[in-house]
Design a protein around this motif. Structure first.
Motif, PDB file in Angstrom:
ATOM      1  N   LEU A 167     -41.008 -64.467 -60.680  1.00  0.00           N
ATOM      2  CA  LEU A 167     -42.456 -64.530 -60.814  1.00  0.00           C
ATOM      3  C   LEU A 167     -42.906 -64.142 -62.219  1.00  0.00           C
ATOM      4  O   LEU A 167     -42.149 -63.524 -62.974  1.00  0.00           O
ATOM      5  CB  LEU A 167     -43.095 -63.566 -59.804  1.00  0.00           C
ATOM      6  N   PRO A 168     -44.156 -64.457 -62.583  1.00  0.00           N
ATOM      7  CA  PRO A 168     -44.704 -63.924 -63.835  1.00  0.00           C
ATOM      8  C   PRO A 168     -44.600 -62.396 -63.870  1.00  0.00           C
ATOM      9  O   PRO A 168     -44.646 -61.730 -62.828  1.00  0.00           O
ATOM     10  CB  PRO A 168     -46.167 -64.389 -63.791  1.00  0.00           C
ATOM     11  N   HIS A 169     -44.474 -61.871 -65.064  1.00  0.00           N
ATOM     12  CA  HIS A 169     -44.168 -60.450 -65.221  1.00  0.00           C
ATOM     13  C   HIS A 169     -45.195 -59.533 -64.577  1.00  0.00           C
ATOM     14  O   HIS A 169     -44.847 -58.468 -64.053  1.00  0.00           O
ATOM     15  CB  HIS A 169     -44.057 -60.109 -66.715  1.00  0.00           C
ATOM     16  N   ASP A 170     -46.460 -59.925 -64.605  1.00  0.00           N
ATOM     17  CA  ASP A 170     -47.499 -59.041 -64.074  1.00  0.00           C
ATOM     18  C   ASP A 170     -47.462 -58.931 -62.549  1.00  0.00           C
ATOM     19  O   ASP A 170     -48.146 -58.080 -61.970  1.00  0.00           O
ATOM     20  CB  ASP A 170     -48.889 -59.494 -64.532  1.00  0.00           C
ATOM     21  N   LEU A 171     -46.648 -59.762 -61.882  1.00  0.00           N
ATOM     22  CA  LEU A 171     -46.524 -59.707 -60.420  1.00  0.00           C
ATOM     23  C   LEU A 171     -45.274 -58.956 -59.963  1.00  0.00           C
ATOM     24  O   LEU A 171     -45.107 -58.717 -58.763  1.00  0.00           O
ATOM     25  CB  LEU A 171     -46.504 -61.120 -59.840  1.00  0.00           C
ATOM     26  N   HIS A 172     -44.396 -58.587 -60.884  1.00  0.00           N
ATOM     27  CA  HIS A 172     -43.116 -57.985 -60.501  1.00  0.00           C
ATOM     28  C   HIS A 172     -43.309 -56.712 -59.675  1.00  0.00           C
ATOM     29  O   HIS A 172     -42.680 -56.539 -58.628  1.00  0.00           O
ATOM     30  CB  HIS A 172     -42.281 -57.677 -61.744  1.00  0.00           C
ATOM     31  N   ALA A 173     -44.152 -55.812 -60.150  1.00  0.00           N
ATOM     32  CA  ALA A 173     -44.320 -54.538 -59.446  1.00  0.00           C
ATOM     33  C   ALA A 173     -44.973 -54.738 -58.084  1.00  0.00           C
ATOM     34  O   ALA A 173     -44.480 -54.240 -57.061  1.00  0.00           O
ATOM     35  CB  ALA A 173     -45.139 -53.573 -60.297  1.00  0.00           C
ATOM     36  N   LYS A 174     -46.078 -55.456 -58.040  1.00  0.00           N
ATOM     37  CA  LYS A 174     -46.827 -55.645 -56.802  1.00  0.00           C
ATOM     38  C   LYS A 174     -45.957 -56.274 -55.712  1.00  0.00           C
ATOM     39  O   LYS A 174     -45.905 -55.791 -54.566  1.00  0.00           O
ATOM     40  CB  LYS A 174     -48.042 -56.522 -57.069  1.00  0.00           C
ATOM     41  N   TYR A 175     -45.256 -57.350 -56.059  1.00  0.00           N
ATOM     42  CA  TYR A 175     -44.451 -58.059 -55.064  1.00  0.00           C
ATOM     43  C   TYR A 175     -43.209 -57.256 -54.672  1.00  0.00           C
ATOM     44  O   TYR A 175     -42.804 -57.255 -53.509  1.00  0.00           O
ATOM     45  CB  TYR A 175     -44.064 -59.437 -55.593  1.00  0.00           C
ATOM     46  N   SER A 176     -42.592 -56.575 -55.648  1.00  0.00           N
ATOM     47  CA  SER A 176     -41.421 -55.756 -55.340  1.00  0.00           C
ATOM     48  C   SER A 176     -41.783 -54.628 -54.392  1.00  0.00           C
ATOM     49  O   SER A 176     -41.100 -54.399 -53.383  1.00  0.00           O
ATOM     50  CB  SER A 176     -40.822 -55.177 -56.625  1.00  0.00           C
ATOM     51  N   ILE A 177     -42.846 -53.899 -54.704  1.00  0.00           N
ATOM     52  CA  ILE A 177     -43.232 -52.744 -53.895  1.00  0.00           C
ATOM     53  C   ILE A 177     -43.559 -53.165 -52.463  1.00  0.00           C
ATOM     54  O   ILE A 177     -43.176 -52.487 -51.502  1.00  0.00           O
ATOM     55  CB  ILE A 177     -44.411 -52.001 -54.558  1.00  0.00           C
ATOM     56  N   LYS A 178     -44.242 -54.283 -52.316  1.00  0.00           N
ATOM     57  CA  LYS A 178     -44.592 -54.758 -50.966  1.00  0.00           C
ATOM     58  C   LYS A 178     -43.327 -55.024 -50.141  1.00  0.00           C
ATOM     59  O   LYS A 178     -43.234 -54.637 -48.963  1.00  0.00           O
ATOM     60  CB  LYS A 178     -45.440 -56.022 -51.053  1.00  0.00           C
ATOM     61  N   ALA A 179     -42.328 -55.656 -50.740  1.00  0.00           N
ATOM     62  CA  ALA A 179     -41.084 -55.941 -50.025  1.00  0.00           C
ATOM     63  C   ALA A 179     -40.286 -54.671 -49.767  1.00  0.00           C
ATOM     64  O   ALA A 179     -39.753 -54.468 -48.664  1.00  0.00           O
ATOM     65  CB  ALA A 179     -40.249 -56.941 -50.819  1.00  0.00           C
ATOM     66  N   LEU A 180     -40.194 -53.807 -50.761  1.00  0.00           N
ATOM     67  CA  LEU A 180     -39.424 -52.571 -50.618  1.00  0.00           C
ATOM     68  C   LEU A 180     -40.006 -51.686 -49.518  1.00  0.00           C
ATOM     69  O   LEU A 180     -39.268 -51.089 -48.728  1.00  0.00           O
ATOM     70  CB  LEU A 180     -39.400 -51.815 -51.949  1.00  0.00           C
ATOM     71  N   ARG A 181     -41.332 -51.608 -49.458  1.00  0.00           N
ATOM     72  CA  ARG A 181     -41.981 -50.799 -48.418  1.00  0.00           C
ATOM     73  C   ARG A 181     -41.765 -51.384 -47.024  1.00  0.00           C
ATOM     74  O   ARG A 181     -41.846 -50.657 -46.024  1.00  0.00           O
ATOM     75  CB  ARG A 181     -43.468 -50.660 -48.723  1.00  0.00           C
ATOM     76  N   ALA A 182     -41.480 -52.692 -46.974  1.00  0.00           N
ATOM     77  CA  ALA A 182     -41.198 -53.340 -45.686  1.00  0.00           C
ATOM     78  C   ALA A 182     -39.722 -53.246 -45.316  1.00  0.00           C
ATOM     79  O   ALA A 182     -39.289 -53.832 -44.314  1.00  0.00           O
ATOM     80  CB  ALA A 182     -41.632 -54.801 -45.743  1.00  0.00           C
ATOM     81  N   GLY A 183     -38.943 -52.519 -46.130  1.00  0.00           N
ATOM     82  CA  GLY A 183     -37.527 -52.339 -45.833  1.00  0.00           C
ATOM     83  C   GLY A 183     -36.634 -53.461 -46.296  1.00  0.00           C
ATOM     84  O   GLY A 183     -35.502 -53.592 -45.825  1.00  0.00           O
TER      85      GLY A 183
END
Length: 342
Positions: free
Chosen positions: A75-91
């Motif tokens: 993804l574009p760089h500005d989405l890396h944190a938002k999308y990663s955190i959402k997946a990580l929090r979902a296990g």
């Protein structure tokens, strides 16, 4: 038989053409179960190449799919944190393209989410995964050149237009040459030293109206104890206007038609990395590989093995936070004109 890692790919842009073949090559270990993109046309076109793959235009729906173990985020760089955190929090486990995030604060939030969820977070520092590059680190570790005292890295290339529209926007890319290529070089330098520098000084300028971020950069790092590193990068070196598939054209994943060198100076010798494809020790070739070497396959295999074995992967989120600290320091130094203590 070991359970195959059930993987979803998010983003079907330019870089996916390097990652998707790696998934197919690792079909004995990894199963592509889902593709995620807002572009329905790209989704249909890619899904036709895979048997039984699910498609999602909603990332939230994919994150809630219990049949997905891990996400590969392209993804574009500005989405890396938002999308990663959402997946990580979902296990879910996450392999996200470099740079890790837009800044060190985002990177730390990503690593914290991985720790809390007891899941794997790996950053796509894909240029680690070449035989000559990995051999250079082995040579440093066994002190083949004595004590490492300096690393000089140089990238000279020409690019006239960005490979993706979002590259033009500094708020989405987080700069230009530093996140695009400097993230690889800064990662390699810290990997070789085995620690972060104590301070950084950087100068950078933008010379091309086709983007807003820096395309000419000089970086100097101090590691203490007489150890240092220097990086010079340019996207203004030379001009190949007819080159439609190299750095001046449609893609930038290759160092074709460029100069990419790293010199590792030790107290008793010299290692020279020519691109990622050739390593020499004191003028003698040690290791070579073809430009088609499957580094994305090696990277993805490391991700899958780390999950299976319950260990930290190479280029883990915790490790690459240090790269983000240096990148932040570079931009602060460029703004202030001062040496930045890290």
């Amino acid at each position: 038989m070991l359970h195959k890692l059930r993987l979803a790919v998010v983003g079907l842009g330019r870089v996916s053409k390097s990652h998707l073949p790696a998934i197919r090559e690792l079909s004995d270990q990894i199963k592509l179960v889902a593709l995620v993109s807002r572009d329905e046309g790209k989704l249909r076109q890619e899904a036709e190449k895979w048997e039984g793959v699910h498609t999602y235009t909603s990332y939230d729906d994919a994150v809630n799919d219990p049949d997905i173990d891990a996400f590969l985020l392209l993804l574009p760089h500005d989405l890396h944190a938002k999308y990663s955190i959402k997946a990580l929090r979902a296990g879910k486990h996450v392999l996200v393209e470099k740079p890790m995030a837009m800044n060190v604060q985002e990177a730390e939030e990503m690593a914290e989410a991985a720790d809390r969820g007891n899941v794997t977070l790996m950053i796509g520092q894909s240029r680690r995964f070449y035989q000559p590059v990995m051999e250079s680190i082995r040579q440093v570790r066994k002190k083949a050149i004595g004590e490492l005292i300096n690393i000089n890295a140089m990238l000279l290339a020409h690019m006239d237009k960005p490979a993706a529209d979002w590259w033009k926007d500094e708020s989405k890319i987080g700069g230009f040459i530093i996140p695009l290529w400097g993230s690889h070089i800064l990662d390699y330098i810290q990997w070789a030293y085995g620690r972060a520098p104590e301070s950084v000084y950087a100068q950078g300028h933008s010379n091309n109206p086709n983007w807003s971020g820096e395309d000419e950069v000089a970086i100097s790092m101090n590691f203490g104890d007489g150890q240092m590193a220097n990086v010079w990068m340019s996207f203004n070196a030379g001009c190949r206007p007819t080159d439609e598939v190299g750095l001046t054209g449609k893609r930038i994943w290759s160092t074709q038609n460029s100069i990419y060198e790293r010199y590792l100076i030790g107290s008793n010798g010299l290692l020279h990395l020519k691109d990622e494809y050739e390593l020499s020790l004191n003028g003698e070739k040690l290791e070579t590989c073809e430009s088609t070497f499957p580094n994305f396959k090696w990277q993805l295999e490391e991700f899958a093995n780390a999950i299976r074995e319950g260990r930290e992967p190479l280029a883990s989120g915790r490790e690459i936070i240090q790269v983000m600290k240096v990148m932040d320091g570079c931009f602060e130094s460029m703004r202030t004109g001062q040496v930045v203590q890290l």
